[in-house]
Design a protein around this motif. Structure first.
Motif, PDB file in Angstrom:
ATOM      1  N   LEU A 100      -4.535  -2.208  -5.882  1.00 48.78           N
ATOM      2  CA  LEU A 100      -4.018  -3.236  -4.983  1.00 48.78           C
ATOM      3  C   LEU A 100      -5.115  -4.251  -4.690  1.00 48.78           C
ATOM      4  O   LEU A 100      -6.235  -3.896  -4.330  1.00 48.78           O
ATOM      5  CB  LEU A 100      -3.547  -2.609  -3.667  1.00 48.78           C
ATOM      6  N   GLY A 101      -4.778  -5.531  -4.852  1.00 49.11           N
ATOM      7  CA  GLY A 101      -5.644  -6.618  -4.420  1.00 49.11           C
ATOM      8  C   GLY A 101      -4.990  -7.373  -3.283  1.00 49.11           C
ATOM      9  O   GLY A 101      -3.765  -7.381  -3.156  1.00 49.11           O
ATOM     10  N   VAL A 102      -5.798  -8.018  -2.445  1.00 49.89           N
ATOM     11  CA  VAL A 102      -5.290  -8.681  -1.243  1.00 49.89           C
ATOM     12  C   VAL A 102      -5.767 -10.126  -1.214  1.00 49.89           C
ATOM     13  O   VAL A 102      -6.939 -10.413  -1.463  1.00 49.89           O
ATOM     14  CB  VAL A 102      -5.777  -7.958   0.031  1.00 49.89           C
ATOM     15  N   LEU A 103      -4.848 -11.030  -0.898  1.00 47.17           N
ATOM     16  CA  LEU A 103      -5.191 -12.410  -0.556  1.00 47.17           C
ATOM     17  C   LEU A 103      -4.780 -12.626   0.894  1.00 47.17           C
ATOM     18  O   LEU A 103      -3.603 -12.463   1.236  1.00 47.17           O
ATOM     19  CB  LEU A 103      -4.461 -13.402  -1.461  1.00 47.17           C
ATOM     20  N   PRO A 104      -5.722 -12.981   1.774  1.00 48.68           N
ATOM     21  CA  PRO A 104      -5.424 -13.070   3.212  1.00 48.68           C
ATOM     22  C   PRO A 104      -4.694 -14.363   3.561  1.00 48.68           C
ATOM     23  O   PRO A 104      -5.300 -15.351   3.963  1.00 48.68           O
ATOM     24  CB  PRO A 104      -6.820 -13.024   3.840  1.00 48.68           C
ATOM     25  N   LEU A 105      -3.372 -14.340   3.470  1.00 47.46           N
ATOM     26  CA  LEU A 105      -2.574 -15.535   3.724  1.00 47.46           C
ATOM     27  C   LEU A 105      -1.785 -15.452   5.025  1.00 47.46           C
ATOM     28  O   LEU A 105      -1.007 -16.358   5.330  1.00 47.46           O
ATOM     29  CB  LEU A 105      -1.607 -15.778   2.556  1.00 47.46           C
ATOM     30  N   GLY A 106      -1.953 -14.370   5.794  1.00 46.23           N
ATOM     31  CA  GLY A 106      -1.210 -14.201   7.034  1.00 46.23           C
ATOM     32  C   GLY A 106      -2.013 -14.615   8.252  1.00 46.23           C
ATOM     33  O   GLY A 106      -2.897 -15.472   8.180  1.00 46.23           O
ATOM     34  N   THR A 107      -1.747 -13.957   9.390  1.00 48.85           N
ATOM     35  CA  THR A 107      -2.373 -14.337  10.655  1.00 48.85           C
ATOM     36  C   THR A 107      -3.629 -13.530  10.944  1.00 48.85           C
ATOM     37  O   THR A 107      -4.713 -14.080  11.110  1.00 48.85           O
ATOM     38  CB  THR A 107      -1.373 -14.158  11.817  1.00 48.85           C
ATOM     39  N   MET A 108      -3.527 -12.209  10.988  1.00 43.09           N
ATOM     40  CA  MET A 108      -4.660 -11.367  11.344  1.00 43.09           C
ATOM     41  C   MET A 108      -5.497 -10.977  10.129  1.00 43.09           C
ATOM     42  O   MET A 108      -6.713 -11.070  10.137  1.00 43.09           O
ATOM     43  CB  MET A 108      -4.161 -10.105  12.063  1.00 43.09           C
ATOM     44  N   ALA A 119       0.830  -1.209   0.000  1.00 48.01           N
ATOM     45  CA  ALA A 119       0.000   0.000   0.000  1.00 48.01           C
ATOM     46  C   ALA A 119       0.858   1.251   0.000  1.00 48.01           C
ATOM     47  O   ALA A 119       0.532   2.245  -0.666  1.00 48.01           O
ATOM     48  CB  ALA A 119      -0.923  -0.012   1.218  1.00 48.01           C
ATOM     49  N   SER A 120       1.986   1.219   0.720  1.00 49.46           N
ATOM     50  CA  SER A 120       2.867   2.393   0.746  1.00 49.46           C
ATOM     51  C   SER A 120       3.507   2.626  -0.613  1.00 49.46           C
ATOM     52  O   SER A 120       3.728   3.771  -1.015  1.00 49.46           O
ATOM     53  CB  SER A 120       3.948   2.219   1.820  1.00 49.46           C
ATOM     54  N   VAL A 121       3.801   1.542  -1.346  1.00 52.15           N
ATOM     55  CA  VAL A 121       4.397   1.676  -2.678  1.00 52.15           C
ATOM     56  C   VAL A 121       3.384   2.233  -3.679  1.00 52.15           C
ATOM     57  O   VAL A 121       3.718   3.068  -4.537  1.00 52.15           O
ATOM     58  CB  VAL A 121       4.936   0.313  -3.158  1.00 52.15           C
ATOM     59  N   LEU A 122       2.116   1.813  -3.563  1.00 55.47           N
ATOM     60  CA  LEU A 122       1.095   2.209  -4.536  1.00 55.47           C
ATOM     61  C   LEU A 122       0.338   3.470  -4.129  1.00 55.47           C
ATOM     62  O   LEU A 122      -0.485   3.963  -4.907  1.00 55.47           O
ATOM     63  CB  LEU A 122       0.096   1.065  -4.728  1.00 55.47           C
ATOM     64  N   ALA A 123       0.583   3.994  -2.934  1.00 53.47           N
ATOM     65  CA  ALA A 123      -0.144   5.183  -2.459  1.00 53.47           C
ATOM     66  C   ALA A 123       0.006   6.338  -3.440  1.00 53.47           C
ATOM     67  O   ALA A 123       1.111   6.634  -3.902  1.00 53.47           O
ATOM     68  CB  ALA A 123       0.377   5.598  -1.087  1.00 53.47           C
ATOM     69  N   GLY A 124      -1.123   6.953  -3.755  1.00 49.33           N
ATOM     70  CA  GLY A 124      -1.108   8.103  -4.646  1.00 49.33           C
ATOM     71  C   GLY A 124      -1.017   7.774  -6.114  1.00 49.33           C
ATOM     72  O   GLY A 124      -0.918   8.681  -6.946  1.00 49.33           O
ATOM     73  N   THR A 125      -1.059   6.483  -6.476  1.00 50.91           N
ATOM     74  CA  THR A 125      -1.016   6.079  -7.878  1.00 50.91           C
ATOM     75  C   THR A 125      -2.376   5.524  -8.287  1.00 50.91           C
ATOM     76  O   THR A 125      -3.287   5.374  -7.468  1.00 50.91           O
ATOM     77  CB  THR A 125       0.054   4.994  -8.121  1.00 50.91           C
ATOM     78  N   ASP A 126      -2.503   5.199  -9.579  1.00 45.78           N
ATOM     79  CA  ASP A 126      -3.731   4.582 -10.080  1.00 45.78           C
ATOM     80  C   ASP A 126      -3.611   3.070 -10.179  1.00 45.78           C
ATOM     81  O   ASP A 126      -4.540   2.401 -10.652  1.00 45.78           O
ATOM     82  CB  ASP A 126      -4.079   5.158 -11.461  1.00 45.78           C
ATOM     83  N   ILE A 127      -2.485   2.514  -9.757  1.00 43.64           N
ATOM     84  CA  ILE A 127      -2.341   1.061  -9.751  1.00 43.64           C
ATOM     85  C   ILE A 127      -3.199   0.489  -8.624  1.00 43.64           C
ATOM     86  O   ILE A 127      -3.182   0.975  -7.498  1.00 43.64           O
ATOM     87  CB  ILE A 127      -0.871   0.654  -9.563  1.00 43.64           C
ATOM     88  N   LEU A 149      -5.432   5.259  -1.821  1.00 41.58           N
ATOM     89  CA  LEU A 149      -5.141   3.942  -2.393  1.00 41.58           C
ATOM     90  C   LEU A 149      -6.355   3.423  -3.143  1.00 41.58           C
ATOM     91  O   LEU A 149      -7.495   3.534  -2.677  1.00 41.58           O
ATOM     92  CB  LEU A 149      -4.784   2.961  -1.269  1.00 41.58           C
ATOM     93  N   SER A 150      -6.110   2.830  -4.317  1.00 39.88           N
ATOM     94  CA  SER A 150      -7.155   2.123  -5.061  1.00 39.88           C
ATOM     95  C   SER A 150      -7.094   0.658  -4.675  1.00 39.88           C
ATOM     96  O   SER A 150      -6.068  -0.006  -4.890  1.00 39.88           O
ATOM     97  CB  SER A 150      -6.948   2.296  -6.574  1.00 39.88           C
ATOM     98  N   PRO A 161     -12.454  -1.813  -8.100  1.00 32.13           N
ATOM     99  CA  PRO A 161     -11.569  -0.815  -7.476  1.00 32.13           C
ATOM    100  C   PRO A 161     -12.352   0.235  -6.695  1.00 32.13           C
ATOM    101  O   PRO A 161     -13.345   0.777  -7.188  1.00 32.13           O
ATOM    102  CB  PRO A 161     -10.842  -0.179  -8.670  1.00 32.13           C
ATOM    103  N   VAL A 162     -11.906   0.504  -5.472  1.00 29.97           N
ATOM    104  CA  VAL A 162     -12.508   1.518  -4.602  1.00 29.97           C
ATOM    105  C   VAL A 162     -11.375   2.330  -3.986  1.00 29.97           C
ATOM    106  O   VAL A 162     -10.364   1.769  -3.551  1.00 29.97           O
ATOM    107  CB  VAL A 162     -13.354   0.860  -3.488  1.00 29.97           C
TER     108      VAL A 162
END
Length: 316
Positions: free
Chosen positions: A83-91, A73-81, A284-285, A116-117
């Protein structure tokens, strides 16, 4: 679309990288989009995420825990790219907020339908994050969980981490500054969230409310600390008289010490004080499944006084 799977994420370790990669490729393959799947670990994960904007990808999907998702999210912040998420971690707090199922097959099916939102991010000393940032008890909890992650099972490790955090977190003399006004408080923890975790089960009903919420746990002794810590971890803190909440678009946390451990989206860093937080509205998108959008709308907006009232710190 670039899909980056963190080989060190819990689900990838449990199911095996080859199986997870195969399921992801099969589920996200589309005739109208090129999909590249990368399995990486350590610095290679960050490098793959860093390269996405420069390689012409429209969408970056990250299969990992909250810390890696926060970095993306920090890398894509302020861009039109997007971000999608797959929940593979703990929380998987962000994935939970947008209604993604916890199982891989369900999350992939939801991701195929996602739209995209624009959502808010927070910043800590200028660095974006998507969910929560805390010091005191919260940073000690994250440190202990990191130390126990590979030595204990998830539930046993979590309980041991909780006990260690309760023992290690001591009193902190803080000053919370908003709009030039500084309020002192003796606390053992402070937590800053991007919008309010205002729905049941540590869930946010809105990701675009344009504010930060701050929780400060007042030091009222050992028993009160145990109760307050449990209330925060299960999301029932709003009725606890020792926990004070307020909202702001920008705030600064001062302390007498020069540096402190801070846990931000599950990753612990050593930060120079003061800690300067701000909201970055709709920075973020994010891919959100339609059912996630409906759930957020049905949850309704929080009470206006809660969102826009001034700081309420100290007894009463």
């Amino acid at each position: 679309m670039l899909v980056v799977l963190n080989a060190e994420a819990g689900t990838v370790r449990d199911l095996g990288a080859a199986r997870v990669r195969g399921e992801v490729e099969a589920a996200l393959a589309r005739v109208d989009m090129d999909v590249e799947v990368v399995v990486a670990a350590g610095k290679e994960t960050a490098a793959a995420i860093d390269a996405a904007p420069h390689r012409g990808f429209d969408t970056l999907v990250v299969g990992a825990g909250d810390g890696t998702v926060s970095y993306a999210a920090s890398v894509l912040a302020g861009t039109d790219i997007v971000l999608g998420v797959l929940p593979l971690g703990t929380m998987n707090l962000l994935a939970h907020d947008i209604g993604l199922p916890r199982d891989l097959a369900g999350a992939l099916a939801a991701l195929r339908r996602a739209e995209p939102v624009r959502v808010d991010l927070g910043t800590l000393n200028g660095r974006p994050f998507h969910g929560v940032s805390g010091l005191g008890f919260f940073s000690q909890m994250a440190l202990a969980r990191e130390q126990l992650r590979k030595k204990r099972g998830r539930i046993v490790g979590w309980l041991i981490a909780l006990l260690r955090a309760l023992v290690r977190s001591g009193r902190i003399s803080l000053e919370i500054e908003i709009a030039g006004r500084r309020e002192p408080i003796e606390a053992y923890a402070a937590l800053v969230t991007v919008n309010a975790f205002d729905a049941q089960g540590l869930h946010r009903s809105h990701l675009d409310g344009g504010h930060l919420e701050v929780l400060v746990a007042e030091d009222r002794g050992a028993l009160a600390k145990i109760r307050a810590s449990a209330d925060v971890l299960v999301g029932s803190w709003r009725g606890n008289p020792g926990i004070h909440t307020f909202t702001a678009e920008r705030l600064t946390i001062h302390a007498r010490r020069r540096r402190a451990w801070v846990a931000t989206d599950g990753e612990v860093t050593r930060e120079n004080l003061p800690l300067r937080y701000a909201i970055a509205p709709r920075a973020l998108s994010l891919l959100v499944p339609p059912e996630g959008l409906r759930a957020r709308a049905d949850a309704g907006a929080p009470d206006a006084e809660t969102l826009h009232g001034g700081p309420r710190i100290g007894p009463g």
